[in-house]
Write a protein that holds these residues in place. Structure first.
Motif, mmCIF file in Angstrom:
data_model
loop_
_atom_site.group_PDB
_atom_site.id
_atom_site.type_symbol
_atom_site.label_atom_id
_atom_site.label_comp_id
_atom_site.label_asym_id
_atom_site.label_seq_id
_atom_site.Cartn_x
_atom_site.Cartn_y
_atom_site.Cartn_z
ATOM 1 N N SER A 175 0.823 -1.210 0.000
ATOM 2 C CA SER A 175 0.000 0.000 0.000
ATOM 3 C C SER A 175 0.862 1.268 0.000
ATOM 4 N N TYR A 176 2.088 1.196 0.542
ATOM 5 C CA TYR A 176 2.981 2.362 0.468
ATOM 6 C C TYR A 176 3.382 2.623 -0.980
ATOM 7 N N LEU A 183 0.584 9.159 -6.490
ATOM 8 C CA LEU A 183 0.912 10.583 -6.420
ATOM 9 C C LEU A 183 1.771 11.023 -7.597
ATOM 10 N N GLU A 290 8.802 1.651 15.265
ATOM 11 C CA GLU A 290 7.565 2.323 15.648
ATOM 12 C C GLU A 290 7.235 3.493 14.752
ATOM 13 N N THR A 291 8.204 4.356 14.581
ATOM 14 C CA THR A 291 7.885 5.642 13.986
ATOM 15 C C THR A 291 8.215 5.715 12.511
ATOM 16 N N GLY A 292 8.932 4.754 12.002
ATOM 17 C CA GLY A 292 9.352 4.861 10.620
ATOM 18 C C GLY A 292 10.525 5.816 10.532
ATOM 19 N N SER A 293 11.091 5.870 9.366
ATOM 20 C CA SER A 293 12.289 6.665 9.209
ATOM 21 C C SER A 293 11.931 8.074 8.779
ATOM 22 N N GLY A 294 12.890 8.905 8.763
ATOM 23 C CA GLY A 294 12.683 10.258 8.266
ATOM 24 C C GLY A 294 12.700 10.272 6.751
ATOM 25 N N THR A 295 12.956 11.409 6.207
ATOM 26 C CA THR A 295 12.996 11.516 4.759
ATOM 27 C C THR A 295 14.408 11.226 4.290
ATOM 28 N N ASN B 98 -3.151 4.718 4.129
ATOM 29 C CA ASN B 98 -1.778 4.241 3.938
ATOM 30 C C ASN B 98 -0.759 5.369 3.980
ATOM 31 N N PRO B 99 -0.709 6.092 5.116
ATOM 32 C CA PRO B 99 0.338 7.112 5.216
ATOM 33 C C PRO B 99 1.704 6.447 5.215
ATOM 34 N N PHE B 100 2.706 7.176 4.717
ATOM 35 C CA PHE B 100 4.068 6.647 4.754
ATOM 36 C C PHE B 100 4.588 6.698 6.196
ATOM 37 N N PRO B 101 5.495 5.806 6.546
ATOM 38 C CA PRO B 101 6.092 5.881 7.879
ATOM 39 C C PRO B 101 7.092 7.036 7.958
ATOM 40 N N LYS B 102 6.583 8.227 7.768
ATOM 41 C CA LYS B 102 7.394 9.442 7.827
ATOM 42 C C LYS B 102 6.624 10.438 8.684
ATOM 43 N N ASP B 106 6.297 15.441 6.107
ATOM 44 C CA ASP B 106 6.897 14.754 4.960
ATOM 45 C C ASP B 106 5.869 13.978 4.149
ATOM 46 N N TYR B 110 5.292 15.032 0.276
ATOM 47 C CA TYR B 110 5.898 14.001 -0.587
ATOM 48 C C TYR B 110 5.659 14.232 -2.078
ATOM 49 N N SER B 147 5.467 11.367 13.822
ATOM 50 C CA SER B 147 5.265 10.326 12.820
ATOM 51 C C SER B 147 3.784 10.184 12.508
ATOM 52 N N MET B 149 2.397 7.612 11.788
ATOM 53 C CA MET B 149 1.900 6.346 12.312
ATOM 54 C C MET B 149 1.294 6.502 13.707
ATOM 55 N N GLU B 150 1.549 7.643 14.351
ATOM 56 C CA GLU B 150 1.002 7.847 15.694
ATOM 57 C C GLU B 150 -0.412 8.408 15.664
ATOM 58 N N ARG B 163 -2.535 14.647 1.682
ATOM 59 C CA ARG B 163 -1.411 14.286 0.821
ATOM 60 C C ARG B 163 -1.827 14.294 -0.644
#
Ligand SMILES: Nc1ncnc2c1ncn2[C@@H]1O[C@H](COP(=O)(O)OP(=O)(O)O)[C@@H](O)[C@H]1O
Ligand SMILES: [Mg+2]
Lengths: 296, 254
Positions: A175-176, A183, A290-295, B98-102, B106, B110, B147, B149-150, B163
């Motif tokens: 889904s990501y 987009l 948990e939070t995923g990475s940054g950009t 489905n948000p990105f884990p960012k 961001d 995106y 994030s 995801m929170e 987005r």
């Protein structure tokens, strides 16, 4: 009939005892390692041991400075990482994101097989193919150098890096990818900006474990690193890493002698290095989870 | 029947997944700046139709399309169409958020970034504007670095809407955007859809008939890959011209 509750308890008990047994065995190995290694510090201080510049254990008087060995390990590990991480990551991205599923089906198991090839075999390859090649290429007196060991270890660690990174990339939800493509991103942008960052914890674990594989490797480096106990200043010099030292000298060291204890103390040092790397891998795995990475 | 300006015109559309014909002879004219709801029993081809409109089905191997799909008069399946440009013009919101884990920022930035925007001031402006439009700004403005995801499920879906809005689309495709949400979040999303009408052409899949009645101007009923009925929503719900439509909206099948 035995009530279900007791059955479950019994099963739990069995597993618990197996787990405890392996823990206890591990503990004993550690105790043994420390018991045989620590006595060296009656002969030489820990700092002198770690940072002493000469390793001449059989001279009179002997010198037990392991800095040259640490530097040897460092050189070839860094060299191996420089080879294994780009190669492994690129291959993993190719397999996970670009390759046709049918190609992946064949290549992935083949790579996992490569990770299981005994290191002596790699050692032979290094000795017979890589070393002469390096010797000719740089016109050296010997092809057994830090560079040769680095390349060989890099090749050996690559399957580990590929396999774990590929798993990490594969477990990124589809889904990501869909969201990114919808987009207007290209496949490549999607891979670099969404999929790889989302898999970063797994990828960094892969890199650390690949690195651990390089540091722990013994047989192959013993065969191709050259074995000189000098502090290296260039990749074209022979080196002797920690692991190779232990295996090369254990046979000649007299049981209970300072040399013998010094080799065990090297084992203790290796133990802490590996422990550190595993803790780091563990930390990175959870850090991004948990939070995923940054950009990127 | 439709007197509005037309945004999307589909002519004799057939769509195949390998040997399976998922859409069969679909003709439909979707008006600009209106909400068109797609309803019909599960598996009738609603999602497939939606994904035909931004060529997301291109990504599935073995698919084939016949017929014409025109957006603003251009055949989007013509050889000279740039799919990236097309998808920039068409935002999509998925069934499962489905948000990105960012970070929140961001996520919204995106689409702009991949299309080359680097100016931080402009990015920040558009992110704020998009979050406001998606009615999420007040809830997240204190910490855009958090994030995504929170966030709660409903907030995540509104983030996905923000987005999609950020790249400035003309069309919004929504595939059951509220089906996984609680009633309050659902109401918020429906409220947004009603507000968006002024700016966007919206095509929304829903299998909640009340929702279709509440938010849409036009309703299309699909059944087994065929478009059974397409009309002003009120007509479809009060005076359906097809027996199948009546059966479906009264709950006799589906
Ligand atoms: N990726 C796919 N591959 C093969 N068949 C698919 C795929 N996606 C959907 N289908 C099939 O196409 C038909 C229409 O599906 P879909 O458009 O998802 O229906 P809906 O959204 O109305 O529930 C179904 O029979 C479904 O099984
Ligand atoms: Mg669907």
């Amino acid at each position: 009939m035995i009530p279900r509750k007791y059955k479950e308890r019994a099963i739990e008990g069995v597993f618990l005892s197996f787990a405890s047994i392996s823990l206890v065995v591990l503990l004993f190995i550690m105790l043994f390692l420390f018991r045989e290694g620590l006595p060296i510090f009656r002969v030489i201080g820990p700092l002198e041991f770690l940072f002493g510049k000469s390793w001449y254990p059989t001279y009179e008087p002997p010198e037990f400075g392991i800095l040259p060995l640490i530097m040897g390990s460092l050189f070839i590990t860094v060299g191996a990482i420089v080879v294994a991480i780009p190669l492994g990551l690129a291959s993993a991205i190719y397999l996970a994101e670009i390759a046709h599923p049918r190609i992946r089906e064949w290549v992935k198991p083949a790579i996992e097989l490569l990770a299981g090839v005994p290191s002596v075999i790699y050692g032979f390859f290094g000795l017979l193919v890589l070393a002469p090649f390096i010797q000719d290429l740089f016109n050296l007196p010997t092809g057994l150098t830090a560079l040769t060991a680095s390349l060989l270890l890099g090749i050996m660690a690559t399957p580990t890096v590929i396999s774990i990174s590929e798993d990490a990339l594969n477990s990124v939800p589809g889904s990501y990818r869909e969201a990114s493509l919808a987009l207007g991103a290209t496949r490549w942008q999607t891979t670099i900006r969404v999929v790889v960052p989302a898999a970063l914890s797994g990828i960094s674990t892969a890199c650390i474990l690949g690195m651990a594989r390089a540091i722990e490797e013994t047989m192959a480096v013993l065969m191709v690193a050259g074995g000189a106990t000098l502090i290296p200043t260039s990749f074209l010099q022979p080196v002797r890493p920690l692991t190779a030292t232990i295996i090369a000298e254990m046979g000649e060291a007299i049981h209970g002698s300072p040399h013998f204890h010094a080799l065990f103390a090297i084992g203790v040092v290796l133990f802490f290095i590996t422990l550190g790397l595993n803790l780091l891998a563990d930390f990175l795995t959870h850090r991004f989870k948990e939070t995923g990475s940054g950009t990127l | 029947m439709v007197k509005e300006d037309l945004k999307i015109i589909v002519e004799d559309l057939d769509f195949f997944y390998g040997g399976l014909k998922a859409l069969d002879g679909v003709n439909i004219q979707i008006p600009e700046r209106k909400v068109t709801a797609l309803i019909g029993p599960s598996g009738c081809g609603k999602s497939t139709f939606l994904r035909v409109l931004n060529r997301m089905n291109d990504l599935i191997p073995g698919t084939r399309l016949e017929g014409k799909v025109l957006i603003d008069g251009h055949d989007i399946y013509a050889d000279n169409i740039d799919v990236v440009e097309l998808r920039k013009k068409i935002g999509m919101v998925f069934q499962k958020s489905n948000p990105f884990p960012k970070s929140i920022f961001d996520n919204v930035a995106y689409g702009l970034r991949i299309h080359g925007s680097k100016d931080r001031v402009i990015l920040a402006e558009i992110v704020e504007e998009s979050l406001k439009r998606a009615a999420l700004w007040d809830e997240v403005k204190d910490d855009l670095k958090r994030s995504a995801m929170e966030l709660s499920g409903g907030q995540q879906q509104r983030l996905c809407i923000a987005r999609a809005l950020a790249t400035g689309p003309e069309i919004l495709l929504m595939d059951e955007p509220a089906s996984a949400l609680d009633p309050i979040s659902t109401a918020k999303i429906e409220e947004l859809i009603r507000e968006f009408k002024e700016h966007y052409t919206i095509v929304i899949v829903t299998h909640n008939m009340q929702q279709a009645a509440r938010v849409s101007d036009y309703t299309a009923l699909f059944y087994l890959g065929k478009l059974i009925e397409f009309n002003v929503t009120e007509e479809v719900f009060t005076r359906p011209s097809e027996k199948q439509t009546e059966d479906y909206i009264t709950g006799r099948f589906g």
